[in-house]
Design a protein around this motif. Structure first.
Motif, PDB file in Angstrom:
ATOM      1  N   ALA A 216      -2.506   1.650   2.160  1.00  0.00           N
ATOM      2  CA  ALA A 216      -1.562   0.847   1.374  1.00  0.00           C
ATOM      3  C   ALA A 216      -2.303  -0.027   0.379  1.00  0.00           C
ATOM      4  O   ALA A 216      -1.899  -0.138  -0.794  1.00  0.00           O
ATOM      5  CB  ALA A 216      -0.706  -0.011   2.307  1.00  0.00           C
ATOM      6  N   LEU A 217      -3.389  -0.650   0.803  1.00  0.00           N
ATOM      7  CA  LEU A 217      -4.168  -1.500  -0.098  1.00  0.00           C
ATOM      8  C   LEU A 217      -4.803  -0.680  -1.214  1.00  0.00           C
ATOM      9  O   LEU A 217      -4.855  -1.108  -2.374  1.00  0.00           O
ATOM     10  CB  LEU A 217      -5.239  -2.250   0.687  1.00  0.00           C
ATOM     11  N   ARG A 218      -5.261   0.497  -0.880  1.00  0.00           N
ATOM     12  CA  ARG A 218      -5.851   1.353  -1.908  1.00  0.00           C
ATOM     13  C   ARG A 218      -4.818   1.760  -2.949  1.00  0.00           C
ATOM     14  O   ARG A 218      -5.132   1.889  -4.136  1.00  0.00           O
ATOM     15  CB  ARG A 218      -6.465   2.600  -1.270  1.00  0.00           C
ATOM     16  N   GLY A 221      -4.660  -0.513  -5.786  1.00  0.00           N
ATOM     17  CA  GLY A 221      -5.843  -0.619  -6.633  1.00  0.00           C
ATOM     18  C   GLY A 221      -7.000  -1.358  -6.006  1.00  0.00           C
ATOM     19  O   GLY A 221      -8.004  -1.632  -6.676  1.00  0.00           O
ATOM     20  N   ILE A 222      -6.892  -1.688  -4.718  1.00  0.00           N
ATOM     21  CA  ILE A 222      -7.975  -2.380  -4.012  1.00  0.00           C
ATOM     22  C   ILE A 222      -8.884  -1.340  -3.366  1.00  0.00           C
ATOM     23  O   ILE A 222      -8.409  -0.433  -2.680  1.00  0.00           O
ATOM     24  CB  ILE A 222      -7.420  -3.324  -2.942  1.00  0.00           C
ATOM     25  N   ASP A 223     -10.163  -1.467  -3.566  1.00  0.00           N
ATOM     26  CA  ASP A 223     -11.125  -0.551  -2.952  1.00  0.00           C
ATOM     27  C   ASP A 223     -11.364  -0.994  -1.513  1.00  0.00           C
ATOM     28  O   ASP A 223     -12.443  -1.472  -1.152  1.00  0.00           O
ATOM     29  CB  ASP A 223     -12.430  -0.547  -3.760  1.00  0.00           C
ATOM     30  N   ILE A 232     -11.133  -5.550   7.710  1.00  0.00           N
ATOM     31  CA  ILE A 232     -10.730  -4.818   6.511  1.00  0.00           C
ATOM     32  C   ILE A 232     -11.360  -5.551   5.340  1.00  0.00           C
ATOM     33  O   ILE A 232     -11.236  -6.769   5.223  1.00  0.00           O
ATOM     34  CB  ILE A 232      -9.203  -4.776   6.360  1.00  0.00           C
ATOM     35  N   ALA A 233     -12.065  -4.818   4.478  1.00  0.00           N
ATOM     36  CA  ALA A 233     -12.835  -5.471   3.427  1.00  0.00           C
ATOM     37  C   ALA A 233     -12.773  -4.675   2.137  1.00  0.00           C
ATOM     38  O   ALA A 233     -12.301  -3.538   2.097  1.00  0.00           O
ATOM     39  CB  ALA A 233     -14.295  -5.641   3.869  1.00  0.00           C
ATOM     40  N   THR A 297      -4.747  -8.138  -6.867  1.00  0.00           N
ATOM     41  CA  THR A 297      -3.587  -7.334  -7.255  1.00  0.00           C
ATOM     42  C   THR A 297      -2.717  -7.988  -8.316  1.00  0.00           C
ATOM     43  O   THR A 297      -2.038  -7.288  -9.068  1.00  0.00           O
ATOM     44  CB  THR A 297      -2.701  -7.055  -6.032  1.00  0.00           C
ATOM     45  N   GLY A 298      -2.694  -9.326  -8.362  1.00  0.00           N
ATOM     46  CA  GLY A 298      -1.780 -10.018  -9.261  1.00  0.00           C
ATOM     47  C   GLY A 298      -0.335  -9.911  -8.820  1.00  0.00           C
ATOM     48  O   GLY A 298       0.578 -10.299  -9.561  1.00  0.00           O
TER      49      GLY A 298
END
Length: 349
Positions: A216-218, A221-223, A232-233, A297-298
């Motif tokens: 979900a984080l990916r 746009g989060i790596d 989780i990092a 993410t903004g």
């Protein structure tokens, strides 16, 4: 019989077998993993063939490990993952899709009610009275949630906690303190039957339970990635941490707190995060460990939560659920008899 297990962040392990006279027969392990030397694979098959069908995950993994030639290299899988695939072939382990998952996302609750509900809902799932459940927490007051085995005086500065209005409470799972400022974090709990992680090591089960959240984080746009044992990092730093508790009745509690817009300076005042804690984090101050989701993410906190729910639903299925009156009553009773008592909070002074 056929069993499969996709290692979180790794490869697919497949086991085909038969059963004869209460023992495994004609065992064949396969998958898209990497294994050296080549003759290690038939050695694994031979080691598994003949094991009693009642063998536990530890015994199966031990047989695999003992069969490996000296210097063998397993990439993308492990002896534990083979054990999980074997138990799935024997129908002694399950998959996400075997369950009708429910979403519980009520409004803000008192911190003590959150902790009590973790115990109640995990017990309800373990006893078979509730479907496996994903619960999203909401907070309207600050709190510090310390792990089951942490010392209050070693973890929290009482004067600064009182200064900023942070209540100190203790959860049933292990791990470190969670700095829970109102509107600044995203927390979820998963309540599942033990069969879902049957055969997995604790380390593997942490990554298994949170793989959907990383995805979900990916998608935002989060790596993001999972860092053993329970973080989780992203390349910018730590996003969140997980904790887990397995109950005697077969219920499993797995919960995660992620930073959305956390005040790292205030956290470092309230929590006693010493040099030893930070020694393997590559930083000298606590606030630099915090990696707010807002800055990456903004997006609003609500938008991120919605994406996470959508991801879980797409992967595993999810229907709307709610807390029952009986569950709320049980949680309220636990607040009075356990979580709200000094005996529980100061079980480790």
């Amino acid at each position: 019989m056929h069993g499969e297990f996709k290692v979180p962040g790794g490869k697919l392990v497949v086991v085909d077998l038969a059963v004869a006279d209460g023992r495994l027969a004609d065992v064949r392990v396969s998958g898209d993993f990497f294994l050296e030397p080549d003759d290690a694979l038939p050695a694994i098959d031979a080691a598994l063939t003949g094991l009693p069908v009642t063998s536990g995950a530890t015994d199966i993994a031990a047989a695999v490990t003992a069969a490996l030639p000296e210097g063998a290299s397993l990439l993308g899988f492990s002896a534990d993952s083979v054990a999980t695939a074997v138990r799935r072939a024997l129908k002694r382990a399950t998959q996400w899709s075997d369950y009708a998952w429910e979403l519980v996302h009520p409004g803000p609750l008192d911190p003590l009610m959150h902790l009590a509900l973790d115990q109640v809902l995990a017990e309800e799932v373990g006893d078979g009275r509730r479907n496996p459940t994903l619960r999203i927490w909401e907070w309207d007051q600050p709190a510090v949630v310390i792990g089951s085995f942490q010392s209050v005086k070693n973890e929290v500065d009482p004067e600064n906690a009182a200064k900023y209005g942070f209540r100190v409470v203790r959860r049933i799972s292990g791990g470190g303190a969670m700095f829970m400022d109102a509107g600044a974090i995203i927390t979820y709990s998963i309540y599942a039957p033990i069969d879902l992680v049957q055969g997995m090591s604790f380390a593997d089960s942490y990554a298994f339970f949170d793989e959907w959240a990383v995805l979900a984080l990916r998608s935002l746009g989060i790596d993001a990635s999972y860092v053993p044992l329970n973080d989780i990092a992203s390349p910018s730093g730590k996003i969140g941490g997980a904790a887990q508790k397995r109950l005697g009745n077969g219920g499993v509690l797995h919960h995660v707190t992620m930073a959305y817009d956390m005040d790292g300076n205030r956290m470092s005042e309230v929590l006693r995060i010493g040099r030893e804690k930070l020694s393997d984090k590559g930083t000298k101050s606590a606030n630099k460990r915090v990696d707010p989701l807002r800055s990456q993410t903004g997006m609003s906190r609500e938008q991120i939560i919605e994406r996470m729910i959508e991801t879980f639903r797409d992967l595993h299925g999810l229907t709307e659920g709610s807390l029952t009156d009986a569950e709320l009553a049980s949680a309220a009773e636990l607040v009075e008899t356990k979580f709200g008592t000094d005996a529980w909070l100061y079980r480790v002074p």
